[in-house]
Design an enzyme around this catalytic site. Sequence first.
Site, PDB file in Angstrom:
ATOM      1  N   GLU A 146       9.361  -3.908  10.659  1.00 19.19           N
ATOM      2  CA  GLU A 146       9.740  -2.604  10.084  1.00 19.19           C
ATOM      3  C   GLU A 146      10.179  -1.630  11.172  1.00 19.19           C
ATOM      4  OE1 GLU A 146       7.023  -0.796   7.279  1.00 19.19           O
ATOM      5  OE2 GLU A 146       8.200   1.060   7.212  1.00 19.19           O
ATOM      6  N   ASP A 194       0.845  -1.203   0.000  1.00 20.36           N
ATOM      7  CA  ASP A 194       0.000   0.000   0.000  1.00 20.36           C
ATOM      8  C   ASP A 194       0.881   1.255   0.000  1.00 20.36           C
ATOM      9  OD1 ASP A 194       0.913  -0.040   2.604  1.00 20.36           O
ATOM     10  OD2 ASP A 194      -1.061   0.238   3.533  1.00 20.36           O
ATOM     11  N   SER A 195       2.208   1.042   0.020  1.00 22.11           N
ATOM     12  CA  SER A 195       3.128   2.158  -0.210  1.00 22.11           C
ATOM     13  C   SER A 195       2.846   2.804  -1.560  1.00 22.11           C
ATOM     14  CB  SER A 195       4.588   1.675  -0.158  1.00 22.11           C
ATOM     15  OG  SER A 195       4.769   0.542  -0.988  1.00 22.11           O
ATOM     16  N   GLU A 216      -1.159  -5.134   8.802  1.00 16.25           N
ATOM     17  CA  GLU A 216      -0.375  -4.522   9.879  1.00 16.25           C
ATOM     18  C   GLU A 216      -1.085  -4.718  11.212  1.00 16.25           C
ATOM     19  OE1 GLU A 216       0.384  -0.402   8.944  1.00 16.25           O
ATOM     20  OE2 GLU A 216       1.159  -0.888   6.951  1.00 16.25           O
ATOM     21  N   LYS A 222      -1.003  -9.368   3.253  1.00 19.44           N
ATOM     22  CA  LYS A 222      -0.262  -8.842   4.407  1.00 19.44           C
ATOM     23  C   LYS A 222      -1.142  -7.837   5.136  1.00 19.44           C
ATOM     24  CE  LYS A 222       3.160  -5.655   4.093  1.00 19.44           C
ATOM     25  NZ  LYS A 222       2.635  -4.573   4.972  1.00 19.44           N
ATOM     26  N   ASP A 278      -1.151  -6.374  -0.271  1.00 21.20           N
ATOM     27  CA  ASP A 278      -1.223  -5.644   1.002  1.00 21.20           C
ATOM     28  C   ASP A 278      -2.670  -5.232   1.275  1.00 21.20           C
ATOM     29  OD1 ASP A 278       0.114  -4.724   3.193  1.00 21.20           O
ATOM     30  OD2 ASP A 278       1.134  -3.061   2.175  1.00 21.20           O
TER      31      ASP A 278
END
Length: 304
Positions: free
Chosen positions: A195, A58-59, A128, A126, A97
């Site tokens: 991270e 999602d960057s 978070e 993925k 993501d």
Amino acid sequence: MSSHAPITPAGAGRKPVTLRTLAQMKKDGQRITMLTGYDATFARLLDAAGVDMILVGDSLGMVVKGEANTLNVSVEQMAYHTAAVARGVARAHVVGDMPFMSYQTSPEEALKNAARLLQSGASSVKLEGGRQLAPTVARLVEAGIPVMGHVGLMPQSVHAMGGFVVQGKDPESRQRVLDDAVALEAAGAYAVVLEGIPIDLATEITETLAIPTIGIGAGAGCDGQVLVLYDLLGLNPDFTPKFVKKYVDGAAVVGDAVRAYVDEVKRGVFPDDDHAFHAPRPKAAATATKESLTLVHGRVVGHH
Ligand code: KIV
């Protein structure tokens, strides 16, 4: 004019990277390589170059859409880019993501959105978060959706963290990150991104977990590494964080190429005859006199 060839994966037939491959790599002490990717052209290049995993991160909210953080990326946008990446890949494991608020609200919502990414071509997703997300991870895994966790600096929590700041520096925060990683493994995650944490904490987590850890800004003690592709390529000269190594000055390479193009078009040098199409010469032209032909570099390019 649409004259581009479709992007087809390079080296189709190579053994794809699966969860079993990744688990075995950790056992064998073989480092795992992951890069972000957002489109088929780059995915094909990364795959051919041997990267094990491509994260459709999602960057993309920041490096593709130009936003200040990752909070404004939708499931639809992730699905679109995941499908593009999957089309370029023959071997690498593609991770989709889960964007902000696509899994935090309920396990059911997470299921629906994770399914969308798998249906778009991802082989896993993925998300978070740590302990509080463990039931959601378990629910996805139960449904046959492989999950990669992500702890430490979590960009979707940028406001809660007070910015993109390194986590796990004091004993309390350190314990929190460790507990999060352990909870993800217990919930069935197949790997976890670490991270923005100190190197010794990342090493400790890597030694504690049986599943692979993939680090970014977490030092060399992890089982694998991930970088944002555009950072490794040096495409943004203004972005120079400590943890990024620029393997090429991409901004200069692209800038030079585009300046050369602009210059040649302005001067009438491009397109030259080699880059232009020619119709078959009409019969009458065959009898044209030499004087009526236009020659460029000794080639006939027209007649008058
Ligand atoms: O979105 C992303 O690119 C990521 C990586 C930085 C791990 O989450």
